[in-house]
Design a protein around this motif. Structure first.
Motif, PDB file in Angstrom:
ATOM      1  N   ASN A 240       0.862  -1.178   0.000  1.00 29.77           N
ATOM      2  CA  ASN A 240       0.000   0.000   0.000  1.00 29.77           C
ATOM      3  C   ASN A 240       0.897   1.225   0.000  1.00 29.77           C
ATOM      4  O   ASN A 240       1.441   1.607   1.032  1.00 29.77           O
ATOM      5  CB  ASN A 240      -0.933  -0.001   1.207  1.00 29.77           C
ATOM      6  N   PHE A 241       1.092   1.823  -1.141  1.00 29.24           N
ATOM      7  CA  PHE A 241       2.042   2.925  -1.246  1.00 29.24           C
ATOM      8  C   PHE A 241       1.492   3.981  -2.182  1.00 29.24           C
ATOM      9  O   PHE A 241       0.546   3.740  -2.941  1.00 29.24           O
ATOM     10  CB  PHE A 241       3.406   2.435  -1.749  1.00 29.24           C
ATOM     11  N   GLN A 242       2.124   5.132  -2.121  1.00 28.10           N
ATOM     12  CA  GLN A 242       1.790   6.240  -3.011  1.00 28.10           C
ATOM     13  C   GLN A 242       3.048   6.712  -3.704  1.00 28.10           C
ATOM     14  O   GLN A 242       4.131   6.728  -3.124  1.00 28.10           O
ATOM     15  CB  GLN A 242       1.150   7.393  -2.234  1.00 28.10           C
ATOM     16  N   VAL A 243       2.898   7.104  -4.957  1.00 26.78           N
ATOM     17  CA  VAL A 243       4.017   7.561  -5.775  1.00 26.78           C
ATOM     18  C   VAL A 243       3.920   9.069  -5.960  1.00 26.78           C
ATOM     19  O   VAL A 243       2.869   9.588  -6.347  1.00 26.78           O
ATOM     20  CB  VAL A 243       4.020   6.849  -7.143  1.00 26.78           C
ATOM     21  N   ARG A 244       5.001   9.764  -5.672  1.00 29.69           N
ATOM     22  CA  ARG A 244       5.013  11.227  -5.774  1.00 29.69           C
ATOM     23  C   ARG A 244       6.268  11.700  -6.515  1.00 29.69           C
ATOM     24  O   ARG A 244       7.222  10.952  -6.682  1.00 29.69           O
ATOM     25  CB  ARG A 244       4.985  11.852  -4.368  1.00 29.69           C
ATOM     26  N   ASP A 245       6.235  12.966  -6.915  1.00 25.41           N
ATOM     27  CA  ASP A 245       7.392  13.638  -7.533  1.00 25.41           C
ATOM     28  C   ASP A 245       7.935  12.846  -8.730  1.00 25.41           C
ATOM     29  O   ASP A 245       9.133  12.569  -8.825  1.00 25.41           O
ATOM     30  CB  ASP A 245       8.506  13.861  -6.509  1.00 25.41           C
ATOM     31  N   VAL A 246       7.068  12.491  -9.640  1.00 26.26           N
ATOM     32  CA  VAL A 246       7.482  11.722 -10.815  1.00 26.26           C
ATOM     33  C   VAL A 246       8.143  12.662 -11.824  1.00 26.26           C
ATOM     34  O   VAL A 246       7.590  13.696 -12.191  1.00 26.26           O
ATOM     35  CB  VAL A 246       6.270  11.018 -11.465  1.00 26.26           C
ATOM     36  N   ARG A 247       9.343  12.292 -12.261  1.00 25.62           N
ATOM     37  CA  ARG A 247      10.091  13.053 -13.258  1.00 25.62           C
ATOM     38  C   ARG A 247      10.557  12.098 -14.344  1.00 25.62           C
ATOM     39  O   ARG A 247      11.167  11.071 -14.052  1.00 25.62           O
ATOM     40  CB  ARG A 247      11.309  13.748 -12.626  1.00 25.62           C
ATOM     41  N   ALA A 248      10.285  12.425 -15.591  1.00 17.62           N
ATOM     42  CA  ALA A 248      10.619  11.544 -16.718  1.00 17.62           C
ATOM     43  C   ALA A 248      11.498  12.272 -17.718  1.00 17.62           C
ATOM     44  O   ALA A 248      11.354  13.488 -17.929  1.00 17.62           O
ATOM     45  CB  ALA A 248       9.356  11.048 -17.402  1.00 17.62           C
ATOM     46  N   ARG A 249      12.391  11.540 -18.316  1.00 16.57           N
ATOM     47  CA  ARG A 249      13.237  12.048 -19.405  1.00 16.57           C
ATOM     48  C   ARG A 249      13.218  10.998 -20.509  1.00 16.57           C
ATOM     49  O   ARG A 249      13.522   9.830 -20.271  1.00 16.57           O
ATOM     50  CB  ARG A 249      14.666  12.280 -18.910  1.00 16.57           C
ATOM     51  N   VAL A 250      12.872  11.443 -21.725  1.00 12.30           N
ATOM     52  CA  VAL A 250      12.686  10.522 -22.837  1.00 12.30           C
ATOM     53  C   VAL A 250      13.644  10.886 -23.957  1.00 12.30           C
ATOM     54  O   VAL A 250      13.707  12.043 -24.390  1.00 12.30           O
ATOM     55  CB  VAL A 250      11.232  10.557 -23.356  1.00 12.30           C
ATOM     56  N   LEU A 251      14.381   9.892 -24.434  1.00 14.44           N
ATOM     57  CA  LEU A 251      15.220  10.033 -25.615  1.00 14.44           C
ATOM     58  C   LEU A 251      14.614   9.197 -26.747  1.00 14.44           C
ATOM     59  O   LEU A 251      13.470   8.765 -26.645  1.00 14.44           O
ATOM     60  CB  LEU A 251      16.647   9.604 -25.307  1.00 14.44           C
ATOM     61  N   THR A 252      15.387   8.954 -27.782  1.00 13.55           N
ATOM     62  CA  THR A 252      14.838   8.257 -28.944  1.00 13.55           C
ATOM     63  C   THR A 252      14.368   6.853 -28.599  1.00 13.55           C
ATOM     64  O   THR A 252      13.230   6.467 -28.894  1.00 13.55           O
ATOM     65  CB  THR A 252      15.883   8.193 -30.068  1.00 13.55           C
ATOM     66  N   ASP A 253      15.220   6.064 -27.950  1.00 10.35           N
ATOM     67  CA  ASP A 253      14.878   4.682 -27.609  1.00 10.35           C
ATOM     68  C   ASP A 253      15.169   4.336 -26.164  1.00 10.35           C
ATOM     69  O   ASP A 253      15.193   3.172 -25.783  1.00 10.35           O
ATOM     70  CB  ASP A 253      15.617   3.703 -28.529  1.00 10.35           C
ATOM     71  N   THR A 254      15.386   5.360 -25.325  1.00 15.24           N
ATOM     72  CA  THR A 254      15.668   5.152 -23.906  1.00 15.24           C
ATOM     73  C   THR A 254      14.931   6.201 -23.091  1.00 15.24           C
ATOM     74  O   THR A 254      14.798   7.355 -23.519  1.00 15.24           O
ATOM     75  CB  THR A 254      17.175   5.246 -23.615  1.00 15.24           C
ATOM     76  N   ALA A 255      14.445   5.803 -21.939  1.00 12.80           N
ATOM     77  CA  ALA A 255      13.755   6.736 -21.039  1.00 12.80           C
ATOM     78  C   ALA A 255      13.997   6.298 -19.604  1.00 12.80           C
ATOM     79  O   ALA A 255      14.148   5.103 -19.323  1.00 12.80           O
ATOM     80  CB  ALA A 255      12.262   6.780 -21.351  1.00 12.80           C
ATOM     81  N   TRP A 256      14.037   7.257 -18.712  1.00 10.89           N
ATOM     82  CA  TRP A 256      14.144   6.926 -17.295  1.00 10.89           C
ATOM     83  C   TRP A 256      13.214   7.820 -16.483  1.00 10.89           C
ATOM     84  O   TRP A 256      12.925   8.956 -16.851  1.00 10.89           O
ATOM     85  CB  TRP A 256      15.590   7.038 -16.803  1.00 10.89           C
ATOM     86  N   VAL A 257      12.736   7.270 -15.391  1.00 13.11           N
ATOM     87  CA  VAL A 257      11.763   7.945 -14.535  1.00 13.11           C
ATOM     88  C   VAL A 257      12.267   7.871 -13.098  1.00 13.11           C
ATOM     89  O   VAL A 257      12.629   6.794 -12.610  1.00 13.11           O
ATOM     90  CB  VAL A 257      10.367   7.298 -14.634  1.00 13.11           C
ATOM     91  N   THR A 258      12.295   9.007 -12.425  1.00 17.38           N
ATOM     92  CA  THR A 258      12.643   9.058 -11.005  1.00 17.38           C
ATOM     93  C   THR A 258      11.413   9.482 -10.219  1.00 17.38           C
ATOM     94  O   THR A 258      10.580  10.257 -10.715  1.00 17.38           O
ATOM     95  CB  THR A 258      13.789  10.039 -10.748  1.00 17.38           C
TER      96      THR A 258
END
Length: 306
Positions: A240-258
């Motif tokens: 039982n958790f909540q997700v906050r402060d989502v930040r995404a960076r997307v390139l051509t074929d790679t992406a990461w989310v913090t």
């Protein structure tokens, strides 16, 4: 005798002649009547010094009584009250605006300067901006403006990437970021549902994928990663958790989310990083890292959310 016979012959044909004359007169009268009824302006006499074309115009004496009375077009406009509080002058202004729109072919929104248009569009959300682009060509051009999508990106996601210049424009970058954020949310839905088949399909089947759970243990390779999630799903304690402060960076074929996750267990809040790769038009997870959130070098107390 010849004269007498001619006279008798003429008198014998006189009824037919009279009938023919009467028929011709009736036809002429009928034509004149039809002409005067269907084309009355042709009978209007022309005044001195007035062009013949202008004199042939039909005068309209119609009266408008929509929410208030107006006289003929040539009469002075009267200021009549309306149900919504307006007056005849307001209607005249609206009419002039409508005439201007008909002449230019553009609405008031389309006649605004680009800066004002972009500022107005920044208040729209993603679906509204897409619908606006489908109205007409001018609105499509305004809705596809890069500045409008950049403002929408900063409003919906983050201001951290203000200096970024997407290769395919901010509209495409917004769509890609939105897709990654949605996929990242699906990852946490799989954890809550404890679905091992869905988790197996979510990860890329490759030997270089890695997973670091909150315990700090590293699992490398597809099989080891899936087995680690199987052990986690067999744990009796619920997630039982909540997700906050989502930040995404997307390139051509790679992406990461913090992001930060707040869990109702003793291990406390976590810093989480998810990395994705694009293969055959689909995003797959290739790296997951979860670590306990610390403040000034110390582990922060757990934060409990309902």
């Amino acid at each position: 005798m010849e004269i007498a016979s001619s006279l008798i012959t003429f008198l014998s044909f006189q009824p037919f002649l009279v009938a023919a004359i009467v028929t011709v007169l009736c036809l002429l009268l009928a034509l004149l009547a039809v002409r005067s009824v269907r084309f009355p302006y042709l009978e209007t006499p022309q005044s001195d010094g007035v062009d013949s074309v202008a004199s042939a115009k039909k005068v309209c004496n119609c009266v408008c009584s929509c929410n208030g009375g107006f006289g003929a077009p040539d009469s002075e406009a009267t200021v009549a009250p309306y149900v919504n509080g307006g007056t005849a002058s307001m209607v005249e202004k609206a009419s002039s605006v409508a005439v201007a729109e008909r002449l230019t072919g553009a609405s008031m929104m389309e006649q605004l300067v680009p800066e004002i248009t972009t500022h107005a569009l920044s208040y729209l959300d993603f679906p509204s901006l897409c619908r606006l682009s489908m109205t007409n060509s001018l609105m499509r051009k305004a809705a596809n403006d890069d500045n409008a999508w950049k403002a929408l990106y900063h409003k919906d996601f983050t201001l951290e990437q203000d200096s970024v210049t997407p290769a395919n424009g901010w509209k495409a970058y917004y769509a890609a970021t939105r897709a990654i954020v949605t996929i990242n949310a699906d990852f946490f839905s799989i954890i809550k549902e404890r679905s091992l088949p869905a988790m197996s399909h979510f990860w890329l089947n490759a030997d270089y994928v890695k997973c670091v759970h909150a315990s700090g243990e590293l699992f490398s390779g597809y099989n080891a990663v899936i087995q680690s999630w199987q052990l986690a799903f067999n744990w009796d304690h619920g997630f039982n958790f909540q997700v906050r402060d989502v930040r995404a960076r997307v390139l051509t074929d790679t992406a990461w989310v913090t992001m930060k996750t707040y869990v109702d267990i003793d291990s406390g809040p976590f810093n989480v990083t998810n990395v994705f790769e694009l293969h055959n038009g689909r995003w797959y997870m290739v790296h997951h890292h979860s670590s306990v959130l610390t403040v000034d070098g110390e582990v922060e107390e757990p934060i409990v959310h309902a």
